[in-house]
Scaffold this active site. Structure first.
Site, short mmCIF file in Angstrom:
data_model
loop_
_atom_site.label_atom_id
_atom_site.label_comp_id
_atom_site.label_asym_id
_atom_site.label_seq_id
_atom_site.Cartn_x
_atom_site.Cartn_y
_atom_site.Cartn_z
N LYS A 9 31.17 -17.01 19.95
CA LYS A 9 31.54 -17.17 21.35
C LYS A 9 32.47 -18.38 21.53
O LYS A 9 32.59 -19.21 20.63
CB LYS A 9 30.26 -17.33 22.18
CG LYS A 9 29.34 -16.09 22.18
CD LYS A 9 28.11 -16.35 23.05
CE LYS A 9 27.26 -15.12 23.27
NZ LYS A 9 26.16 -15.39 24.25
N TYR A 50 28.15 -6.57 28.40
CA TYR A 50 26.96 -7.08 29.08
C TYR A 50 26.58 -6.17 30.25
O TYR A 50 26.20 -6.65 31.32
CB TYR A 50 27.20 -8.52 29.56
CG TYR A 50 27.21 -9.54 28.43
CD1 TYR A 50 26.12 -9.68 27.57
CD2 TYR A 50 28.30 -10.40 28.25
CE1 TYR A 50 26.11 -10.62 26.54
CE2 TYR A 50 28.30 -11.35 27.22
CZ TYR A 50 27.20 -11.45 26.38
OH TYR A 50 27.20 -12.39 25.37
N ASN A 117 25.54 -20.35 23.55
CA ASN A 117 24.68 -20.30 22.37
C ASN A 117 25.40 -19.82 21.11
O ASN A 117 24.81 -19.18 20.25
CB ASN A 117 23.44 -19.45 22.67
CG ASN A 117 23.79 -18.13 23.33
OD1 ASN A 117 24.95 -17.71 23.29
ND2 ASN A 117 22.82 -17.47 23.93
N HIS A 120 26.91 -14.15 19.49
CA HIS A 120 26.22 -12.94 19.94
C HIS A 120 25.95 -12.10 18.70
O HIS A 120 26.77 -12.06 17.78
CB HIS A 120 27.11 -12.12 20.89
CG HIS A 120 26.60 -10.71 21.08
ND1 HIS A 120 25.61 -10.42 21.98
CD2 HIS A 120 26.90 -9.56 20.42
CE1 HIS A 120 25.33 -9.11 21.89
NE2 HIS A 120 26.10 -8.58 20.96
N GLU A 131 28.89 -1.64 20.82
CA GLU A 131 29.61 -2.92 20.90
C GLU A 131 30.81 -2.95 19.95
O GLU A 131 31.85 -3.53 20.26
CB GLU A 131 28.64 -4.07 20.60
CG GLU A 131 27.59 -4.22 21.71
CD GLU A 131 26.47 -5.19 21.36
OE1 GLU A 131 26.52 -5.83 20.29
OE2 GLU A 131 25.54 -5.32 22.20
P1 GDP Z 1 21.00 -12.69 23.61
O1 GDP Z 1 20.84 -11.26 23.16
O2 GDP Z 1 20.04 -13.62 22.90
O3 GDP Z 1 22.41 -13.19 23.55
O4 GDP Z 1 20.53 -12.78 25.14
P2 GDP Z 1 20.63 -11.74 26.35
O5 GDP Z 1 21.07 -10.39 25.87
O6 GDP Z 1 19.37 -11.84 27.10
O7 GDP Z 1 21.76 -12.37 27.27
C1 GDP Z 1 23.10 -12.29 26.91
C2 GDP Z 1 23.75 -13.66 27.15
O8 GDP Z 1 23.73 -13.94 28.55
C3 GDP Z 1 23.02 -14.83 26.50
O9 GDP Z 1 23.38 -15.02 25.15
C4 GDP Z 1 23.44 -15.98 27.38
O10 GDP Z 1 24.74 -16.45 27.03
C5 GDP Z 1 23.50 -15.32 28.75
N1 GDP Z 1 22.23 -15.45 29.47
C6 GDP Z 1 21.09 -14.74 29.26
N2 GDP Z 1 20.12 -15.12 30.10
C7 GDP Z 1 20.66 -16.08 30.89
C8 GDP Z 1 20.14 -16.87 31.99
O11 GDP Z 1 18.98 -16.76 32.38
N3 GDP Z 1 21.00 -17.76 32.55
C9 GDP Z 1 22.29 -17.92 32.11
N4 GDP Z 1 23.06 -18.83 32.72
N5 GDP Z 1 22.82 -17.19 31.10
C10 GDP Z 1 22.01 -16.29 30.49
MG MG Z 2 21.25 -9.40 24.03
#
Ligand code: GDP
Ligand code: MG
Length: 145
Positions: A9, A50, A117, A120, A131
């Site tokens: 990212k 997303y 973070n 991805h 994806e």
């Molecule tokens: P991942 O699969 O671990 O990347 O997490 P998710 O699929 O739940 O979310 C996708 C991305 O959205 C995450 O990597 C974060 O960058 C962002 N994200 C997820 N949850 C949150 C949240 O509660 N707040 C914010 N600001 N960003 C979030």
């Molecule tokens: Mg995810």
């Protein structure tokens, strides 16, 4: 051969961790099947990628974060690669990601409210195929022709 989609990212690129991520994949003997720098992800790509997050309050911030600079997209291949790369990425929040994971080692907290973070990785085989089509449409066009 199983494939997954990884993104380094914009924060991971800006803090200089392209090489670290690739080194870890090579250390695990995974194959880098495709790799590209995307100068700026489009809103359409991010909305598709997303799709399950579009109604979240943080979605606009997530799009700005993902468009804040270049990202690197990789197709990684190998046995059980989807699960392995997801484990290597670590927990979503850098503050909860274990040491030894990419996010646990290279992630940091930012004060702008975004959860940045570093990487991805696809969470399921079906998600990986979807994806890969989003980030490497030229590859699916090639196999379809
Ligand atoms: P991942 O699969 O671990 O990347 O997490 P998710 O699929 O739940 O979310 C996708 C991305 O959205 C995450 O990597 C974060 O960058 C962002 N994200 C997820 N949850 C949150 C949240 O509660 N707040 C914010 N600001 N960003 C979030
Ligand atoms: Mg995810």
């Amino acid at each position: 051969m199983e494939q997954t989609l990884m993104l380094i990212k914009p924060d991971g690129v800006a803090t200089g961790h392209i090489g670290d991520v690739i080194s870890r994949l090579e250390r695990r003997q995974f194959t880098i099947t495709a790799l590209k720098v995307v100068q700026k992800a489009t809103t359409a790509q991010l909305t598709a990628h997303y799709a399950d997050k579009v109604n979240e309050a943080f979605f606009p911030g997530l799009v700005s974060y993902m468009q804040s600079g270049p990202l690197v997209a990789l197709i990684v291949s190998g046995t059980d690669v989807v699960h392995a790369c997801h484990q290597m990425a670590g927990a979503t929040k850098p503050s909860e990601a274990l040491p030894g994971t990419i996010r646990g080692d290279f992630g940091r907290l930012w004060d702008d409210g975004a959860i940045k973070n570093v990487v991805h990785s696809s969470d399921r085989i079906e998600a990986a195929a979807h994806e890969i089509d989003i980030w490497f449409p030229e590859l699916s066009e090639l196999t379809e022709s």
